[in-house]
Scaffold this motif. Structure first.
Motif, PDB file in Angstrom:
ATOM      1  N   LEU A 103       0.743  -1.236  -0.091  1.00 38.57           N
ATOM      2  CA  LEU A 103      -0.020   0.084  -0.188  1.00 38.57           C
ATOM      3  C   LEU A 103       0.849   1.033  -0.181  1.00 38.57           C
ATOM      4  CD1 LEU A 103      -2.688   1.391   0.211  1.00 38.57           C
ATOM      5  CD2 LEU A 103      -2.590   1.212   2.591  1.00 38.57           C
ATOM      6  N   LEU A 104       0.690   1.992  -1.056  1.00 39.97           N
ATOM      7  CA  LEU A 104       1.412   3.349  -1.050  1.00 39.97           C
ATOM      8  C   LEU A 104       0.618   4.359  -0.692  1.00 39.97           C
ATOM      9  CD1 LEU A 104       3.392   3.040  -4.677  1.00 39.97           C
ATOM     10  CD2 LEU A 104       4.056   2.036  -2.199  1.00 39.97           C
ATOM     11  N   LEU A 105       1.079   5.290   0.229  1.00 41.81           N
ATOM     12  CA  LEU A 105      -0.203   6.518   0.626  1.00 41.81           C
ATOM     13  C   LEU A 105       0.837   7.830   0.195  1.00 41.81           C
ATOM     14  CD1 LEU A 105      -0.901   5.399   4.087  1.00 41.81           C
ATOM     15  CD2 LEU A 105      -2.276   5.451   2.443  1.00 41.81           C
ATOM     16  N   VAL A 106      -0.183   8.540  -0.045  1.00 42.05           N
ATOM     17  CA  VAL A 106       0.240   9.953  -0.485  1.00 42.05           C
ATOM     18  C   VAL A 106      -0.684  10.952   0.129  1.00 42.05           C
ATOM     19  CG1 VAL A 106       1.611   9.207  -2.840  1.00 42.05           C
ATOM     20  CG2 VAL A 106      -0.903   9.989  -2.951  1.00 42.05           C
ATOM     21  N   ALA A 107      -0.092  12.258  -0.133  1.00 43.87           N
ATOM     22  CA  ALA A 107      -1.071  13.287   0.597  1.00 43.87           C
ATOM     23  C   ALA A 107      -1.389  14.448  -0.227  1.00 43.87           C
ATOM     24  CB  ALA A 107      -0.252  13.738   1.978  1.00 43.87           C
ATOM     25  N   THR A 108      -0.819  14.571  -1.422  1.00 39.45           N
ATOM     26  CA  THR A 108      -1.111  15.646  -2.208  1.00 39.45           C
ATOM     27  C   THR A 108      -1.399  15.167  -3.701  1.00 39.45           C
ATOM     28  OG1 THR A 108       0.840  16.103  -3.159  1.00 39.45           O
ATOM     29  CG2 THR A 108       0.439  17.135  -1.002  1.00 39.45           C
ATOM     30  N   ALA A 109      -2.254  16.100  -4.335  1.00 39.15           N
ATOM     31  CA  ALA A 109      -2.655  15.698  -6.024  1.00 39.15           C
ATOM     32  C   ALA A 109      -1.485  15.381  -6.661  1.00 39.15           C
ATOM     33  CB  ALA A 109      -3.346  16.569  -6.371  1.00 39.15           C
ATOM     34  N   VAL A 110      -0.393  16.192  -6.578  1.00 39.01           N
ATOM     35  CA  VAL A 110       0.891  15.982  -7.560  1.00 39.01           C
ATOM     36  C   VAL A 110       1.730  14.690  -7.108  1.00 39.01           C
ATOM     37  CG1 VAL A 110       2.525  17.156  -6.022  1.00 39.01           C
ATOM     38  CG2 VAL A 110       2.991  17.034  -8.451  1.00 39.01           C
ATOM     39  N   GLU A 111       1.734  14.322  -5.870  1.00 40.02           N
ATOM     40  CA  GLU A 111       2.257  12.979  -5.558  1.00 40.02           C
ATOM     41  C   GLU A 111       1.348  11.931  -6.136  1.00 40.02           C
ATOM     42  OE1 GLU A 111       3.835  14.501  -1.195  1.00 40.02           O
ATOM     43  OE2 GLU A 111       1.794  13.354  -1.329  1.00 40.02           O
ATOM     44  N   HIS A 112       0.116  11.877  -6.111  1.00 38.63           N
ATOM     45  CA  HIS A 112      -0.837  11.091  -6.507  1.00 38.63           C
ATOM     46  C   HIS A 112      -0.571  10.878  -7.970  1.00 38.63           C
ATOM     47  CE1 HIS A 112      -4.674   9.069  -7.166  1.00 38.63           C
ATOM     48  NE2 HIS A 112      -4.813   8.560  -5.986  1.00 38.63           N
ATOM     49  N   GLU A 113      -0.555  11.868  -8.696  1.00 40.64           N
ATOM     50  CA  GLU A 113      -0.366  11.749 -10.066  1.00 40.64           C
ATOM     51  C   GLU A 113       0.885  11.185 -10.516  1.00 40.64           C
ATOM     52  OE1 GLU A 113      -2.823  11.893 -12.663  1.00 40.64           O
ATOM     53  OE2 GLU A 113      -4.099  12.404 -10.768  1.00 40.64           O
ATOM     54  N   GLN A 114       1.826  11.569  -9.674  1.00 41.22           N
ATOM     55  CA  GLN A 114       3.241  11.123 -10.360  1.00 41.22           C
ATOM     56  C   GLN A 114       3.295   9.597  -9.896  1.00 41.22           C
ATOM     57  OE1 GLN A 114       5.696  12.785 -11.875  1.00 41.22           O
ATOM     58  NE2 GLN A 114       4.220  14.287 -12.033  1.00 41.22           N
ATOM     59  N   VAL A 115       2.946   9.048  -8.872  1.00 46.61           N
ATOM     60  CA  VAL A 115       2.765   7.579  -8.700  1.00 46.61           C
ATOM     61  C   VAL A 115       2.356   6.841  -9.522  1.00 46.61           C
ATOM     62  CG1 VAL A 115       2.275   5.911  -6.942  1.00 46.61           C
ATOM     63  CG2 VAL A 115       3.226   7.989  -6.214  1.00 46.61           C
ATOM     64  N   LYS A 116       1.030   7.407  -9.850  1.00 48.24           N
ATOM     65  CA  LYS A 116       0.140   6.677 -11.039  1.00 48.24           C
ATOM     66  C   LYS A 116       1.027   6.772 -12.418  1.00 48.24           C
ATOM     67  CE  LYS A 116      -3.998   8.483 -10.846  1.00 48.24           C
ATOM     68  NZ  LYS A 116      -5.213   8.817 -11.024  1.00 48.24           N
TER      69      LYS A 116
ATOM     70  N   GLY B   5      12.016  24.470   3.084  1.00 49.51           N
ATOM     71  CA  GLY B   5      11.376  24.743   4.300  1.00 49.51           C
ATOM     72  C   GLY B   5      10.931  26.335   4.315  1.00 49.51           C
ATOM     73  N   VAL B   6      11.453  26.863   3.328  1.00 50.01           N
ATOM     74  CA  VAL B   6      11.381  28.438   3.174  1.00 50.01           C
ATOM     75  C   VAL B   6      11.073  28.939   1.637  1.00 50.01           C
ATOM     76  CG1 VAL B   6      13.865  28.550   2.942  1.00 50.01           C
ATOM     77  CG2 VAL B   6      12.324  30.671   3.743  1.00 50.01           C
ATOM     78  N   ALA B   7      10.198  29.818   1.555  1.00 50.29           N
ATOM     79  CA  ALA B   7       9.951  30.235   0.196  1.00 50.29           C
ATOM     80  C   ALA B   7       9.626  29.087  -0.545  1.00 50.29           C
ATOM     81  CB  ALA B   7      11.128  30.870  -0.471  1.00 50.29           C
ATOM     82  N   LYS B   8       8.359  28.361  -0.151  1.00 53.88           N
ATOM     83  CA  LYS B   8       7.644  27.114  -0.780  1.00 53.88           C
ATOM     84  C   LYS B   8       7.283  27.611  -2.100  1.00 53.88           C
ATOM     85  CE  LYS B   8       6.780  24.252   2.961  1.00 53.88           C
ATOM     86  NZ  LYS B   8       7.487  22.874   2.602  1.00 53.88           N
ATOM     87  N   THR B   9       7.486  26.862  -3.331  1.00 50.37           N
ATOM     88  CA  THR B   9       6.715  27.041  -4.401  1.00 50.37           C
ATOM     89  C   THR B   9       6.532  25.450  -5.061  1.00 50.37           C
ATOM     90  OG1 THR B   9       8.703  27.016  -5.923  1.00 50.37           O
ATOM     91  CG2 THR B   9       8.123  29.067  -4.935  1.00 50.37           C
ATOM     92  N   LYS B  10       5.534  25.706  -5.840  1.00 50.46           N
ATOM     93  CA  LYS B  10       5.158  23.988  -6.483  1.00 50.46           C
ATOM     94  C   LYS B  10       6.227  23.669  -7.678  1.00 50.46           C
ATOM     95  CE  LYS B  10       0.317  24.603  -5.255  1.00 50.46           C
ATOM     96  NZ  LYS B  10      -1.128  24.432  -6.005  1.00 50.46           N
TER      97      LYS B  10
END
Length: 628
Positions: free
Chosen positions: A390-403, A592-597
């Motif tokens: 079972l792989l668990l992720v927490a964001t949409a981008v993580e979900h799409e990249q794993v798939k 951990g500072v100046a976060k961007t996507k």
């Protein structure tokens, strides 16, 4: 030295004569590892003392005829061999020579006596003249040859029976036969010029792409038998090439390097056991019918018109020899000439040898039958013991990249299922593991957060392994880079703490767990050699760190930490409650500072590819606690 290293992809390799092949074979015998190469190229076969492959010069000449010989001269060449069992294409030059090479021990064992018997039959009309002694000697010589060959086979079979006891406790590695049965191989390589080693390997790869049934335009797996490489420098070159090769690389493909410590004892199949017995029976029948001509001739010449009770005709001789197979004479029928008596005793010896061959063949058959049934049972058990990851992720981008990463590998679209109101995606099988993907909300404590999500899915799905993957922040900017993979060998929970008054204000005393992940999953991460992850302490808390001051505080409070994230504590708590193996594998997307996507997709993909590589190695093919 002939050949042109500047033209690695030439379509028409130079013709190699038999004389050049003999000279190349002499060069191999005189090389640094010449003796080992000869043992590898010409192993002993069923009959023990008889080699199972043709002389080296014939192997080289046959490979040249089929364009499997990469040739730059007598000091620089390599022999390619197709997967075992693959027949040459119709019209391939030298195909007959490959067949003789593969059955060399059978040819040496049975061709000479067959030729002797045929020659004896051809000389029967001359038996009354000066050729009489030759006609008598030839079948005797043929029978003696067969008896010696069968004796060698019995000695070899006895050794094969005793060998497992003698070598009990020794670990037998996978033999080259198992890999070469499926893939092309470099069976022999002789290179006396180290500066041309890479050039020879490139030429091997180009030739494989050009050969019928080779790699074509795709990359493939090449099995290099190190025992067939004549120089230490060339072996080192193959080893170096293999260390940098990988199946999913865009380079030259993968090289398997196989040494030959001790081959496994030869294990015949059921078909081979029956075929060996039938071969002996037919050979024995041919010998009896051939000997009948001689016996009838000896007796007819000696008895003249008074031949009653003697095998003086062909069919009475066949009857008498057939009875000699039972070590007796038929009633009222026996020879009087010494030549016929000798032939009769040789026939009886052949019958005794046949009894030993029949017993051995029957034992082979029973053993092969047991092995086949055990192999089938094992395969069925393996099919029934696939693991669930079972792989668990927490964001949409993580979900799409794993798939995306898993879909590119399995070439299968994910299938969504709903379990306890959670969407779970079945991503297919990697090796023998079924991979499931689910998503929680960010953080540990929300209703849809990682703790309750992991707890619900673990209770319902009963996975063997739980892996939290995705993105995180790094804490060591000097030694880390964006996209680097972090693996937690300890997860430090930040939310549980105690505050006390100090001289200059409140003092924080950490009281959170310092959880260690599954040893099996951590060892599986160590096995991934295509990416070098950072393995160490990771922090986990519900705070989204986007502050230079907070980041610096964390570095000061936890100088040994590699990075941090928000969901690991919840996954750890849920997995620990159910005794499920877990681990956190994430990649750095910020500091951990100046976060961007900007770097989130790339980091999530790196973490997913690392997990895929771990699965593809087969590290999670068996449950952590398999049933006994």
């Amino acid at each position: 030295m002939s050949g042109d290293h500047a033209d690695p992809g030439r379509a028409h390799p130079p013709a190699v004569t038999l004389a050049q092949a003999r000279a190349a074979a002499r060069a191999v015998r005189a090389a640094e590892h010449g003796r080992q190469v000869l043992r590898t190229a010409r192993p002993r076969g069923l009959f023990g003392a008889i080699r199972s492959r043709a002389p080296l010069s014939l192997q080289l000449y046959g490979a040249a005829l089929e364009r499997r010989l990469v040739w730059y001269g007598e000091g620089e060449f390599a022999v390619l061999e197709p997967p075992f069992g693959r027949r040459p294409a119709p019209g391939t030059p030298g195909a007959w020579l490959r067949g003789a090479d593969r059955r060399w021990d059978m040819l040496v064992a049975f061709a000479p006596p067959a030729l002797l018997l045929l020659l004896s039959l051809a000389l029967v009309p001359l038996a009354q003249g000066e050729w009489g002694l030759v006609v008598i000697a030839l079948p005797v010589l043929a029978s003696s040859y067969v008896a010696v060959v069968m004796l060698l086979m019995m000695v070899n079979l006895l050794w094969q029976a005793v060998r497992p006891v003698v070598e009990r406790g020794r670990e037998h590695r996978v033999t080259t036969e198992e890999l070469r049965a499926e893939h092309w191989s470099v069976a022999l390589c002789h290179q006396t010029r180290p500066d041309h080693a890479e050039s020879l390997i490139r030429q091997i790869e180009h030739r494989l792409k050009a050969l019928p049934g080779g790699w074509g335009d795709d990359r493939g797996v090449l099995v290099c038998v190190l025992g067939g490489v004549t120089t230490e420098a060339m072996r080192a070159t193959f080893r170096a090439r293999a260390r940098h090769a990988r199946l999913d690389d865009q380079g030259d493909g993968l090289a398997f390097l196989i040494s030959l410590p001790k081959p496994r004892p030869w294990e015949p199949t059921e078909r081979q056991a029956i075929s060996g017995l039938l071969l002996y029976v037919f050979a024995g029948a041919a010998v009896v019918f051939g000997e009948a001509l001689l016996v009838a001739g000896y007796e007819a010449d000696a008895c003249g018109n008074a031949c009653a009770g003697r095998p003086a005709t062909y069919w009475t001789a066949v009857r008498w020899l057939s009875q000699r197979l039972l070590l007796t004479d038929p009633p009222h029928l026996s020879p009087a000439t010494p030549q016929a008596v000798v032939v009769g005793w040789l026939t009886s010896i052949m019958a005794l040898t046949g009894v030993a061959v029949a017993v051995t063949a029957f034992r082979w058959y029973l053993a092969a039958h047991r092995r086949r049934r055990a192999r089938v049972a094992m395969e069925l058990e393996e099919m029934d013991t696939t693991t669930k990851v079972l792989l668990l992720v927490a964001t949409a981008v993580e979900h799409e990249q794993v798939k995306a990463v898993l879909r590119a590998h399995t070439e299968k679209a994910s299938e969504v299922e709903f379990h306890r109101r959670h969407a779970v995606f079945n991503l297919g099988r990697v090796s023998r593991a079924t991979v499931l993907l689910a998503r929680s909300e960010a953080g540990t404590t929300p209703t849809a957060g990682s703790m309750l999500t992991a707890q619900t899915l673990i209770e319902y799905l009963r996975p063997d392994y739980v892996i939290l993957t995705g993105i995180c922040y790094g804490l060591r900017r000097g030694t880390q880079r964006i996209g680097d993979v972090l693996v937690a060998n300890q997860l430090r929970v930040l939310d549980l703490r105690k505050l006390v008054d100090g001289e200059s204000g409140p003092v924080e005393i950490p009281r959170g767990a310092r959880a260690e992940p599954s040893v099996a999953l951590l060892n599986a991460c160590y096995a991934v050699d295509t990416v070098r992850p950072h393995i160490g302490v990771m922090l986990s808390g519900n705070t989204l760190v986007d502050s230079e001051a907070e980041r610096d505080r964390l570095i000061a409070a936890h100088p040994d930490a590699l990075g941090g994230e928000m969901e690991g504590a919840g996954v750890y708590a849920a997995a620990a409650k159910h005794g499920t193996d877990w681990i956190v594998i994430k990649a750095i997307s910020d500091w951990g500072v100046a976060k961007t996507k900007r770097h989130q997709a790339g980091a999530a993909r790196n973490a997913a590819e690392f997990v895929l590589r771990m699965l593809d190695l087969g590290a999670l093919d068996t449950p952590p606690n398999p049933p006994t």
